[in-house]
Motif scaffolding. Structure first.
Motif, PDB file in Angstrom:
ATOM      1  N   TRP A   1       4.364  -0.949  -7.158  1.00 35.85           N
ATOM      2  CA  TRP A   1       5.443  -1.673  -6.477  1.00 35.85           C
ATOM      3  C   TRP A   1       6.810  -1.173  -6.941  1.00 35.85           C
ATOM      4  CZ3 TRP A   1       9.464  -4.780  -8.090  1.00 35.85           C
ATOM      5  CH2 TRP A   1      10.084  -5.573  -7.115  1.00 35.85           C
TER       6      TRP A   1
ATOM      7  N   THR B   1       2.105   1.500   0.774  1.00 36.74           N
ATOM      8  CA  THR B   1       2.613   1.733   2.128  1.00 36.74           C
ATOM      9  C   THR B   1       4.066   2.187   2.110  1.00 36.74           C
ATOM     10  OG1 THR B   1       3.186  -0.629   2.322  1.00 36.74           O
ATOM     11  CG2 THR B   1       1.046   0.067   3.152  1.00 36.74           C
ATOM     12  N   SER B   2       4.853   1.676   1.174  1.00 30.18           N
ATOM     13  CA  SER B   2       6.258   2.082   1.089  1.00 30.18           C
ATOM     14  C   SER B   2       6.396   3.537   0.675  1.00 30.18           C
ATOM     15  CB  SER B   2       7.014   1.186   0.105  1.00 30.18           C
ATOM     16  OG  SER B   2       7.044  -0.148   0.563  1.00 30.18           O
TER      17      SER B   2
ATOM     18  N   ASP C   1       2.838 -13.314  -0.048  1.00 28.83           N
ATOM     19  CA  ASP C   1       1.691 -12.423  -0.224  1.00 28.83           C
ATOM     20  C   ASP C   1       0.977 -12.182   1.098  1.00 28.83           C
ATOM     21  OD1 ASP C   1       2.098 -12.124  -2.934  1.00 28.83           O
ATOM     22  OD2 ASP C   1       0.873 -13.841  -3.467  1.00 28.83           O
TER      23      ASP C   1
ATOM     24  N   LEU D   1       2.948  -9.684   3.165  1.00 32.75           N
ATOM     25  CA  LEU D   1       2.806  -8.309   2.679  1.00 32.75           C
ATOM     26  C   LEU D   1       1.426  -7.753   3.000  1.00 32.75           C
ATOM     27  CD1 LEU D   1       4.589  -8.432  -0.804  1.00 32.75           C
ATOM     28  CD2 LEU D   1       5.503  -7.729   1.398  1.00 32.75           C
TER      29      LEU D   1
ATOM     30  N   TRP E   1       1.429  -6.862   6.729  1.00 35.15           N
ATOM     31  CA  TRP E   1       2.269  -5.670   6.902  1.00 35.15           C
ATOM     32  C   TRP E   1       1.524  -4.413   6.446  1.00 35.15           C
ATOM     33  CZ3 TRP E   1       7.272  -4.222   8.399  1.00 35.15           C
ATOM     34  CH2 TRP E   1       7.780  -3.037   7.847  1.00 35.15           C
ATOM     35  N   SER E   2       0.900  -4.498   5.260  1.00 32.51           N
ATOM     36  CA  SER E   2       0.208  -3.332   4.702  1.00 32.51           C
ATOM     37  C   SER E   2      -0.996  -2.946   5.540  1.00 32.51           C
ATOM     38  CB  SER E   2      -0.213  -3.632   3.260  1.00 32.51           C
ATOM     39  OG  SER E   2       0.908  -3.961   2.455  1.00 32.51           O
TER      40      SER E   2
ATOM     41  N   SER F   1      -1.350  -7.711  -3.032  1.00 36.51           N
ATOM     42  CA  SER F   1      -0.220  -7.577  -2.101  1.00 36.51           C
ATOM     43  C   SER F   1       0.843  -6.644  -2.656  1.00 36.51           C
ATOM     44  CB  SER F   1       0.379  -8.957  -1.802  1.00 36.51           C
ATOM     45  OG  SER F   1       0.985  -9.515  -2.947  1.00 36.51           O
ATOM     46  N   ASN F   2       1.119  -6.720  -3.958  1.00 36.44           N
ATOM     47  CA  ASN F   2       2.084  -5.811  -4.581  1.00 36.44           C
ATOM     48  C   ASN F   2       1.616  -4.364  -4.483  1.00 36.44           C
ATOM     49  OD1 ASN F   2       3.677  -7.957  -5.312  1.00 36.44           O
ATOM     50  ND2 ASN F   2       3.043  -7.976  -7.443  1.00 36.44           N
TER      51      ASN F   2
ATOM     52  N   TRP G   1       1.653  -3.080  -0.800  1.00 37.21           N
ATOM     53  CA  TRP G   1       3.020  -2.864  -0.310  1.00 37.21           C
ATOM     54  C   TRP G   1       3.628  -1.609  -0.929  1.00 37.21           C
ATOM     55  CZ3 TRP G   1       7.849  -2.262  -2.330  1.00 37.21           C
ATOM     56  CH2 TRP G   1       8.908  -2.309  -1.416  1.00 37.21           C
TER      57      TRP G   1
END
Length: 865
Positions: free
Chosen positions: A479, A574-575, A601, A604, A607-608, A567-568, A571
Motif C-alpha cells: 500500500w 492495482t495502483s 474495505d 477497495l 475497485w481492485s 483490501s490494502n 489496492w
C-alpha cells in the motif's frame, strides 16, 4: 528509572500500535506480551575488559581526590591517569558508587550512605565536594580497573556490596564481564540466606541490564525469594521488584514470570499503592510502568493519585523517567492530566540535551498512540535535537520517529526529512520487516517524495528479508509503495511509464520524418534524458519484481490476512498496475465471505476486483455487495479505523466506477449509491467527477445497467445536476499522450488514408486516438485504438479495465474499432529495420494497417462481454 528500562519499549510498540487507530493500519491479533518478546533488542552499553589496564603511566603521578576537585574549579582538564590512580586506592564498592556519581550525576554532590561507602570518614569528606566531570574514555578506564579489582577481591565483598555494585553498573550503562558475573552468581548461590529485601530489589534490577543471560537457578531463587519475603517489602521496594519482574518477563522467551503468581503480583501492587504519598518520583514512575505492562486494574482514583505524586516530584525526574511516564500513559490508553503533561513537557524541553534518541522517540510515539498533539515548544526542541543527531538513529528509532510524525500529521522540515532519508539508505541493512513496513507507511502518509535510489534500496531490503514479512507487513508495504510511487518525481514515474517506440527500437527512426520527431534540438534533449529514463525504468522493473515476489509470499501466508490487510494489499497492487498469480484474487475474496466488512474495505475490494479481473464471477462479490448495501442504507455510517486518505465522495465514485466495469445489476445497491451521490455533491473532487462521468455513460450505453437505473426515480435528477460538471472534469483528466499514436497517425496519412488524431467524441467525451475519415458506407466511423505499454498491466499483455470499458462504450456508440497493440507495431517495424529504402519500410507498415482495417473489431486480447 534506569535508561536501560527503555530497551523494552520497542518491543511493546508493535502490539500496541496494532490495537491503536491509525490511518490505514489493520488490526493484528497478537497479545501485547508475545509481541514484546518477539522484538526484544539489547541496550547499547560498554562491556568491561577482564584485563587490567596498564598502570605504569599513572602510578608515577599520585593525585588525590582533593586535587581533582580543585582542578574543576580552575577549569583545567582532568588527567585520566590521575583519575584512575585516585580510584585505585579506594574500596571497590565505594569506588563504584563514586563512579556512578561522576558519570550519571555530573553536577550534583555525591551522597552515599555508610553501608555503601564503608568506614572511611576521609573518603566521605572528599567525595562530598563537587568533583570534576569525566570523559567517556576515562570512565571506561576506571570501570575496567574496578572490574579487575572486583575479580581479585570478590571473596571479601558482601551481598549488600554486591547488590550495590550490580545496581551501579546498570545505572551507568556498562556491563560487567562474564567472568565477574559468574563469580557473583556463585556468591549468590552460597549466601542465599543473606539476601535482604532491599538487596533483593537491587539484584533483581541488575538482572534486567546484564549482558550475559542470568542462570535459570539464580533467577528462580530470586523470584522464589520474592514470594517468601514480599510481606517485608516496603512500598519503594515493591515498586522496584515489580519493575524488575516486568522487564525480566519481557527479556526472555521462557515464561519466567509464571513463577510470580497473579496473587503475588496483586499483593505487591497493593503494598506499593498503600503509601503512594511516601514514594519518590522514580518509584512512582516504576510503579506506573509496571501497571501498564501487567495491565493491572487500578482501584478508582489511584491513577489520579499517582499523577498528583508525579506532579509533586517532577523535579526529581530525569529524561528516561519522563519518557517512561509518557509511554506508560499511552500503554494504559489513558489521557495524562493537563497540568502533569504541561509540566513534564516544559521540563523535557528545558533539558532536551540530556535526552537520548530513544527517549525522544518514546515521547513522540506515546503522543502519536494517543493521537494527542505534543506541546509546540517541546516539539520544536525535539525536532531540533533530532536534526543534530540524525546519524545516531538506529532502525527502531527511525521507525518510531517517522511513525509518530505520520500519525500526528506533523510534516517534517525539509532539511530533517532529507537527512532522515539519507540515513535510511545507510541503515537499510539493519531494518526489520516491521521497520520497513512502518517507515514506508509513515513516508507515504507524510507524502514525502522518494528518489530512485531509495526505491532500489528499500526493494532490495524487502527481497532479502521477505520470509520475515507477515500479512500485516506485506499489505502495509505494498500500500505504501503504491502511494510513494504515485507521488514520486515526474522523471521517476511518468517518464518511466511513457516509454515510446523510439527509445525501445532505435531502428524505427528511419520511418519517422523530421516533422514527426521534431527538430534536432529535441533529439539532443532526448539523448540528455536517456540516463534519467534508464534510472526510472530500472525503478519500475525492481518494483515489479518486488511486488511479484510479495504476491508469492502472500499466498503462503494467506491464512494470516485480515479483510483490511487484503483490501490494502489489493489496492496497492492495482495502483502499481501489477497482476496477481492465477487464483490469488479468488483466494483473497474467498476469505471475505460471511464477514462484516468496513465500507472503506468493501469499496477497495470492489475497485481492485474490477481492475484485476473485470469479468470475475459476481458470486465471489456477493458478501462485498451485501456489506455495501447495509452501510449505504444506514446513511453511510460505518465503524472507522481512523481518518481515511479518501473522503466519502472519493469512495462513492470508486464504487460507481467498479459497478460500471463489473456490470453489477443490483438495484438496491445502485439506488443507495444514487442517494449517496445526491448528498455528497459538494464533496466530489475533479477525479471523483471524472469517475462519475464513466458511471453515467455506462448507465446510458450498457443495456444491463440502463434497465436498472431507469427504474430509479432519483437518477434523472442526480444526472442533470452533475452530468455537465462531470463531463468537464473528465475532459481535463482524460489525456493520453502517446508518441506511438502520433507515429501510427502519420503512417496512415502517408498511406493515403486521411485521419484525425485526438478528436473528442461529442456524446461521450472520449478523445479518440485516431479517427479515420473514410468508411465503406455513409455514416461509418472507424476509430483506431492505439494500445501502448501504459494501456496494459505489468505483464504487458492484460489490457487495463479502463481500456476495456472505453472499448465497450465506443462500440456502443457505433464506432468500428481497430486495435493496434504496441508489440505488433514494433514487430512490423523491426522486420523492415534492415531496409535501405524508406518506401520499403513504409510499405510494410501500410500493409499491416490495411490488414487491420480488414479485420475491424477483432482483437484477441480485447475480450468484451
Amino acid at each position: 528509572l534506569n535508561r536501560t528500562s527503555q530497551t523494552m519499549l520497542p518491543l511493546l510498540r508493535r502490539a500496541v500500535r496494532s490495537m491503536s487507530t491509525d490511518l490505514r493500519r489493520p488490526s493484528v491479533n497478537h497479545s501485547r506480551r508475545h509481541a514484546v518478546k518477539k522484538r526484544m533488542r539489547l541496550p547499547v552499553v560498554v562491556v568491561a575488559n577482564d584485563k587490567e589496564p596498564p598502570t605504569d603511566k599513572f602510578i608515577e603521578k599520585p593525585t588525590t581526590l582533593d586535587a581533582m576537585s580543585r582542578s574543576k574549579s580552575s577549569q583545567l582538564p582532568v588527567d585520566s591517569n590521575a583519575l584512575i590512580n585516585a580510584f585505585h586506592s579506594m574500596k571497590v564498592p565505594t569506588a563504584f558508587s563514586l563512579l556512578q556519581q561522576l558519570v550519571v550525576d555530573k553536577d550534583s554532590s555525591p551522597n552515599f550512605d555508610t553501608q555503601s561507602m564503608g568506614e572511611g570518614d576521609k573518603d566521605k569528606d572528599v567525595v562530598s565536594r563537587k568533583l570534576p566531570k569525566v570523559t567517556k574514555d576515562s570512565a571506561d578506564k576506571v570501570f575496567d580497573l574496578l572490574c579487575k579489582r572486583l575479580l581479585e577481591e570478590s571473596q571479601h565483598i558482601s551481598i549488600s556490596e554486591l547488590a550495590s555494585i550490580l545496581q551501579v553498573s546498570g545505572s551507568i550503562n556498562r556491563h560487567l564481564s562474564p567472568r565477574i558475573l559468574q563469580k557473583m552468581w556463585e556468591k549468590l548461590r552460597l549466601h542465599q540466606d543473606d539476601v535482604s529485601s532491599q538487596n533483593l530489589a537491587f539484584i533483581l534490577e541488575s538482572l534486567t541490564v546484564v549482558r550475559a543471560q542470568p542462570p535459570e537457578d539464580v533467577v528462580k531463587f530470586l523470584l522464589t525469594k520474592v514470594g517468601e519475603d514480599f510481606s517485608r517489602f516496603s512500598s519503594p521496594e515493591c515498586c522496584s521488584v515489580l519493575w524488575a519482574v516486568s522487564l525480566l518477563e519481557l527479556s526472555d522467551d521462557q515464561e519466567r514470570a509464571v513463577l510470580i503468581s497473579h496473587s503475588l503480583l496483586r499483593s505487591l501492587f497493593e503494598t506499593a499503592l498503600k503509601h503512594l504519598g511516601d514514594l519518590a518520583g522514580k518509584d512512582l514512575c516504576r510503579l506506573l510502568w509496571s501497571i501498564a505492562i501487567f495491565e493491572f486494574k487500578l482501584p478508582p482514583g489511584k491513577l489520579d493519585e499517582i499523577s498528583r505524586g508525579l506532579l509533586q516530584n517532577v523535579n526529581e525526574l530525569n529524561s528516561s523517567e519522563i519518557s517512561s511516564i509518557f509511554v506508560s500513559y499511552a500503554l494504559l490508553s489513558a489521557r495524562m492530566p493537563k497540568d502533569l503533561c504541561l509540566v513534564l513537557s516544559e521540563r523535557a524541553a528545558a533539558n532536551i540535551e540530556s535526552f537520548n534518541l530513544r527517549d525522544m522517540t518514546d515521547i513522540l510515539w506515546s503522543h502519536g498512540l494517543l493521537q494527542n498533539e505534543p506541546d509546540d515548544y517541546l516539539y520544536i526542541r525535539l525536532s531540533a535535537r533530532a536534526l543534530s543527531c540524525v546519524q545516531a538513529f538506529q532502525a527502531q528509532d527511525m521507525s518510531d520517529f517517522l511513525w509518530s510524525h505520520a500519525i500526528l500529521g506533523k510534516a517534517l522540515a525539509p532539511v530533517l526529512a532529507a537527512r532522515l532519508l539519507a540515513h535510511i539508505n545507510v541503515i537499510s541493512h539493519s531494518l526489520s520487516a516491521h521497520n520497513v513496513a512502518c517507515i514506508l507507511w509513515a513516508l507515504a502518509n507524510l507524502r514525502i517524495k522518494m528518489s530512485s535510489t531509495f526505491f532500489k534500496i528499500i526493494c532490495q531490503r524487502i527481497i532479502s528479508i521477505l520470509q520475515d514479512f507477515g500479512a500485516h507487513e506485506l499489505s502495509e508495504s505494498v500500500w505504501s509503495m503504491a502511494i510513494l510511487y504515485r507521488t514520486s518525481p515526474v522523471e521517476d514515474r511518468i517518464e518511466a511509464r511513457l516509454v515510446d517506440v523510439e527509445v525501445q527500437q532505435p531502428q524505427n527512426r528511419i520511418l519517422l520524418s523530421n516533422q514527426m520527431l521534431g527538430d534536432e534540438q529535441r533529439l539532443n534533449h532526448n539523448r540528455q534524458n536517456q540516463q534519467t529514463l534508464s534510472n526510472a525504468n530500472s525503478v519500475r522493473t525492481i518494483l515489479h519484481n518486488t511486488c511479484q515476489k510479495m504476491c508469492l509470499e502472500a499466498i503462503s501466508k494467506i491464512d494470516q490476512f485480515s479483510v483490511t490487510s487484503i483490501s490494502n494489499f489489493l489496492w496497492g497492487m492495482t495502483s502499481l498496475s501489477e497482476t496477481l498469480p492465477p487464483g490469488q484474487l479468488e483466494m483473497f475474496l474467498g476469505k471475505t465471505d460471511g464477514i462484516d466488512i468496513y465500507k472503506q474495505d468493501a469499496t477497495l475490494l470492489l475497485w481492485s476486483a474490477a481492475i484485476l479481473q473485470p469479468r470475475i464471477s459476481h458470486q465471489l462479490l456477493a458478501n462485498i455487495i451485501r456489506c455495501l448495501q447495509i452501510k449505504l442504507r444506514s446513511n453511510g455510517l460505518d465503524k472507522t479505523r481512523g481518518s481515511s486518505m479518501w473522503k466519502q465522495g472519493g469512495m462513492t465514485s470508486m464504487m460507481c466506477w467498479g459497478i460500471a466495469v463489473l456490470r453489477i445489476e443490483d438495484k438496491s445497491l445502485i439506488e443507495s449509491i444514487v442517494r449517496d451521490i445526491k448528498h455528497l455533491t459538494p464533496d466530489f473532487q475533479e477525479m471523483d467527477l471524472s469517475l462519475l462521468h464513466i458511471f453515467f455513460l455506462s448507465c446510458s450505453l450498457d443495456q444491463k445497467l440502463k434497465r436498472v437505473t431507469e427504474s430509479i426515480s432519483e437518477m434523472p435528477l442526480v444526472r442533470s445536476g452533475l452530468q455537465e460538471k462531470a463531463r468537464a472534469s473528465f475532459l481535463k483528466v482524460n489525456l493520453r499522450p502517446s508518441k506511438l499514436r502520433k507515429q501510427i497517425a502519420q503512417t496512415f496519412s502517408r498511406t493515403g488514408i486521411p485521419c484525425i488524431e485526438g478528436r473528442v467524441d461529442a456524446d461521450s467525451g472520449y478523445r479518440l486516438d485516431i479517427l479515420l475519415l473514410q468508411g465503406s458506407q455513409p455514416g461509418d466511423q472507424y476509430a483506431v485504438e492505439v494500445h501502448d505499454r501504459n494501456c496494459f498491466l505489468s505483464d504487458r499483455k492484460t489490457l487495463k479495465a479502463a481500456m476495456l470499458l472505453r472499448w465497450r462504450h465506443l462500440a456502443a456508440l457505433g464506432y468500428h474499432l481497430i486495435a493496434i497493440p504496441y508489440w505488433e507495431w514494433e514487430e512490423i517495424l523491426s522486420k523492415s529495420a534492415g531496409e535501405e529504402e524508406t518506401d520499403g519500410q513504409l510499405l510494410g507498415a501500410s500493409e499491416y494497417l490495411l490488414s487491420k482495417l480488414a479485420s475491424c473489431g477483432s482483437a484477441e486480447y480485447v475480450l468484451v462481454d
